[in-house]
Design a protein around this motif. Sequence first.
Motif, PDB file in Angstrom:
ATOM      1  N   ASN A  43      -1.407   6.916   9.036  1.00  0.00           N
ATOM      2  CA  ASN A  43      -1.425   8.356   8.746  1.00  0.00           C
ATOM      3  C   ASN A  43      -0.455   8.714   7.630  1.00  0.00           C
ATOM      4  OD1 ASN A  43      -3.435   9.423  10.548  1.00  0.00           O
ATOM      5  ND2 ASN A  43      -2.054   8.778  12.201  1.00  0.00           N
ATOM      6  N   PHE A  44      -0.217   7.768   6.756  1.00  0.00           N
ATOM      7  CA  PHE A  44       0.627   7.982   5.573  1.00  0.00           C
ATOM      8  C   PHE A  44      -0.294   7.861   4.365  1.00  0.00           C
ATOM      9  CE2 PHE A  44       3.650   6.659   2.274  1.00  0.00           C
ATOM     10  CZ  PHE A  44       4.658   7.593   2.463  1.00  0.00           C
ATOM     11  N   ARG A  45      -0.516   8.995   3.738  1.00  0.00           N
ATOM     12  CA  ARG A  45      -1.504   9.025   2.645  1.00  0.00           C
ATOM     13  C   ARG A  45      -0.802   9.046   1.291  1.00  0.00           C
ATOM     14  NH1 ARG A  45      -3.386  11.150   6.998  1.00  0.00           N
ATOM     15  NH2 ARG A  45      -5.507  10.536   7.556  1.00  0.00           N
ATOM     16  N   SER A  61      -6.189   5.935  -4.107  1.00  0.00           N
ATOM     17  CA  SER A  61      -5.497   6.268  -2.856  1.00  0.00           C
ATOM     18  C   SER A  61      -5.410   5.026  -1.999  1.00  0.00           C
ATOM     19  CB  SER A  61      -6.271   7.358  -2.115  1.00  0.00           C
ATOM     20  OG  SER A  61      -7.606   6.944  -1.940  1.00  0.00           O
ATOM     21  N   ASN A  62      -4.498   5.025  -1.014  1.00  0.00           N
ATOM     22  CA  ASN A  62      -4.358   3.825  -0.181  1.00  0.00           C
ATOM     23  C   ASN A  62      -5.573   3.651   0.730  1.00  0.00           C
ATOM     24  OD1 ASN A  62      -3.206   6.141   1.093  1.00  0.00           O
ATOM     25  ND2 ASN A  62      -2.127   4.877   2.572  1.00  0.00           N
ATOM     26  N   GLN A  63      -5.953   2.392   0.896  1.00  0.00           N
ATOM     27  CA  GLN A  63      -7.131   2.024   1.682  1.00  0.00           C
ATOM     28  C   GLN A  63      -6.687   1.021   2.744  1.00  0.00           C
ATOM     29  OE1 GLN A  63     -10.117   3.599   1.090  1.00  0.00           O
ATOM     30  NE2 GLN A  63      -8.961   4.796  -0.421  1.00  0.00           N
ATOM     31  N   GLU A  64      -6.680   1.477   3.993  1.00  0.00           N
ATOM     32  CA  GLU A  64      -6.143   0.636   5.075  1.00  0.00           C
ATOM     33  C   GLU A  64      -7.235  -0.181   5.761  1.00  0.00           C
ATOM     34  OE1 GLU A  64      -3.622   3.103   7.539  1.00  0.00           O
ATOM     35  OE2 GLU A  64      -2.107   3.154   5.952  1.00  0.00           O
ATOM     36  N   ASN A  65      -6.765  -1.083   6.619  1.00  0.00           N
ATOM     37  CA  ASN A  65      -7.666  -1.993   7.314  1.00  0.00           C
ATOM     38  C   ASN A  65      -7.062  -2.304   8.678  1.00  0.00           C
ATOM     39  OD1 ASN A  65      -8.887  -4.784   7.971  1.00  0.00           O
ATOM     40  ND2 ASN A  65     -10.027  -4.095   6.189  1.00  0.00           N
ATOM     41  N   ILE A  72      -4.489  -1.841   1.076  1.00  0.00           N
ATOM     42  CA  ILE A  72      -4.163  -1.809  -0.365  1.00  0.00           C
ATOM     43  C   ILE A  72      -3.512  -0.462  -0.685  1.00  0.00           C
ATOM     44  CG2 ILE A  72      -4.977  -2.251  -2.704  1.00  0.00           C
ATOM     45  CD1 ILE A  72      -7.571  -3.272  -1.576  1.00  0.00           C
ATOM     46  N   CYS A  73      -2.398  -0.532  -1.376  1.00  0.00           N
ATOM     47  CA  CYS A  73      -1.666   0.681  -1.753  1.00  0.00           C
ATOM     48  C   CYS A  73      -2.411   1.450  -2.845  1.00  0.00           C
ATOM     49  CB  CYS A  73      -0.282   0.319  -2.280  1.00  0.00           C
ATOM     50  SG  CYS A  73       0.809  -0.395  -1.042  1.00  0.00           S
ATOM     51  N   ALA A  74      -2.136   2.745  -2.889  1.00  0.00           N
ATOM     52  CA  ALA A  74      -2.786   3.639  -3.852  1.00  0.00           C
ATOM     53  C   ALA A  74      -2.563   3.184  -5.301  1.00  0.00           C
ATOM     54  CB  ALA A  74      -2.227   5.045  -3.673  1.00  0.00           C
ATOM     55  N   GLU A  75      -1.346   2.749  -5.592  1.00  0.00           N
ATOM     56  CA  GLU A  75      -1.020   2.349  -6.964  1.00  0.00           C
ATOM     57  C   GLU A  75      -1.919   1.199  -7.412  1.00  0.00           C
ATOM     58  OE1 GLU A  75       0.966   2.803  -4.403  1.00  0.00           O
ATOM     59  OE2 GLU A  75       3.029   3.272  -4.966  1.00  0.00           O
ATOM     60  N   ARG A  76      -2.092   0.198  -6.525  1.00  0.00           N
ATOM     61  CA  ARG A  76      -2.886  -0.970  -6.911  1.00  0.00           C
ATOM     62  C   ARG A  76      -4.378  -0.659  -6.930  1.00  0.00           C
ATOM     63  NH1 ARG A  76      -1.521  -4.990  -3.026  1.00  0.00           N
ATOM     64  NH2 ARG A  76      -0.255  -3.446  -1.934  1.00  0.00           N
ATOM     65  N   PRO A 111       7.700   3.775  -4.422  1.00  0.00           N
ATOM     66  CA  PRO A 111       6.659   2.734  -4.389  1.00  0.00           C
ATOM     67  C   PRO A 111       7.176   1.436  -3.762  1.00  0.00           C
ATOM     68  CG  PRO A 111       6.862   3.667  -6.598  1.00  0.00           C
ATOM     69  CD  PRO A 111       8.012   4.197  -5.802  1.00  0.00           C
ATOM     70  N   CYS A 112       6.297   0.731  -3.049  1.00  0.00           N
ATOM     71  CA  CYS A 112       6.704  -0.503  -2.369  1.00  0.00           C
ATOM     72  C   CYS A 112       6.974  -1.614  -3.387  1.00  0.00           C
ATOM     73  CB  CYS A 112       5.652  -0.939  -1.357  1.00  0.00           C
ATOM     74  SG  CYS A 112       4.251  -1.805  -2.080  1.00  0.00           S
ATOM     75  N   GLY A 113       7.619  -2.655  -2.944  1.00  0.00           N
ATOM     76  CA  GLY A 113       7.995  -3.762  -3.831  1.00  0.00           C
ATOM     77  C   GLY A 113       6.800  -4.452  -4.466  1.00  0.00           C
TER      78      GLY A 113
HETATM   79  N1  THU Z   1       1.537   2.701   0.584  1.00  0.00           N
HETATM   80  C1  THU Z   1       1.058   2.961  -0.672  1.00  0.00           C
HETATM   81  O1  THU Z   1      -0.124   3.278  -0.854  1.00  0.00           O
HETATM   82  N2  THU Z   1       1.902   2.835  -1.716  1.00  0.00           N
HETATM   83  C2  THU Z   1       3.218   2.510  -1.608  1.00  0.00           C
HETATM   84  O2  THU Z   1       3.879   2.313  -2.620  1.00  0.00           O
HETATM   85  C3  THU Z   1       3.840   2.444  -0.278  1.00  0.00           C
HETATM   86  C4  THU Z   1       2.900   2.297   0.855  1.00  0.00           C
HETATM   87  C5  THU Z   1       0.603   2.796   1.711  1.00  0.00           C
HETATM   88  C6  THU Z   1       0.267   1.477   2.331  1.00  0.00           C
HETATM   89  C7  THU Z   1      -0.131   1.883   3.728  1.00  0.00           C
HETATM   90  O3  THU Z   1      -1.500   2.259   3.714  1.00  0.00           O
HETATM   91  C8  THU Z   1       0.701   3.122   3.994  1.00  0.00           C
HETATM   92  O4  THU Z   1       1.177   3.571   2.739  1.00  0.00           O
HETATM   93  C9  THU Z   1       1.887   2.882   4.924  1.00  0.00           C
HETATM   94  O5  THU Z   1       2.634   1.804   4.500  1.00  0.00           O
END
Ligand code: THU
Length: 160
Positions: A43-45, A61-65, A72-76, A111-113
């Motif tokens: 629930n983190f968009r 946007s982020n696409q979860e599984n 996959i994160c939104a940035e990628r 943004p994540c590492g």
């Molecule tokens: N997430 C992103 O899309 N970008 C980030 O830089 C940090 C994390 C997403 C991944 C996952 O779907 C959700 O946020 C919680 O980690």
Amino acid sequence: METKIIQTKIKVFPSINDLTEQDQILLKLAHKSVLDAYAPYSNFRVGAALRLNNDELIGGSNQENAAYPVCICAERVALSAAASKYPRVGINTIAITAKSQKLEMTDPVSPCGTCRQFMCEVEQKHQQKMRVILQGESGPVYILECAKDLLPLSFDGSVL
Ligand code: THU
């Protein structure tokens, strides 16, 4: 012993209204892209938006599984969409924002590492700095001159 000081330069703007019109448009696309997130598990968009050198705008946007590492994160998502559609066009700016169900995001998203590493590779690929705009749901906006400023001492292909 030598002490090396590595500083990250961040421009801080009080709100989205303090940005140039171009940057406001891009950040608004990132906010809009948040609505397309598939994030039933966290629930983190997250929304990302790119301005390419050809002035095209691309959102992601982020696409979860259910298998969490597959997320996959939104940035990628946005950067891979751009690389597929315009493999040889550099990216001028990326804007990133997020919305959490748990708390109000008034600080800029971090943004994540993995995404920082991915963004650095994009800069290498195009031999071009990519500006980074960060905001929460609302509140201050951070602007960095390039993605590499988000990842000091980053690993890159120069040693391979
Ligand atoms: N997430 C992103 O899309 N970008 C980030 O830089 C940090 C994390 C997403 C991944 C996952 O779907 C959700 O946020 C919680 O980690």
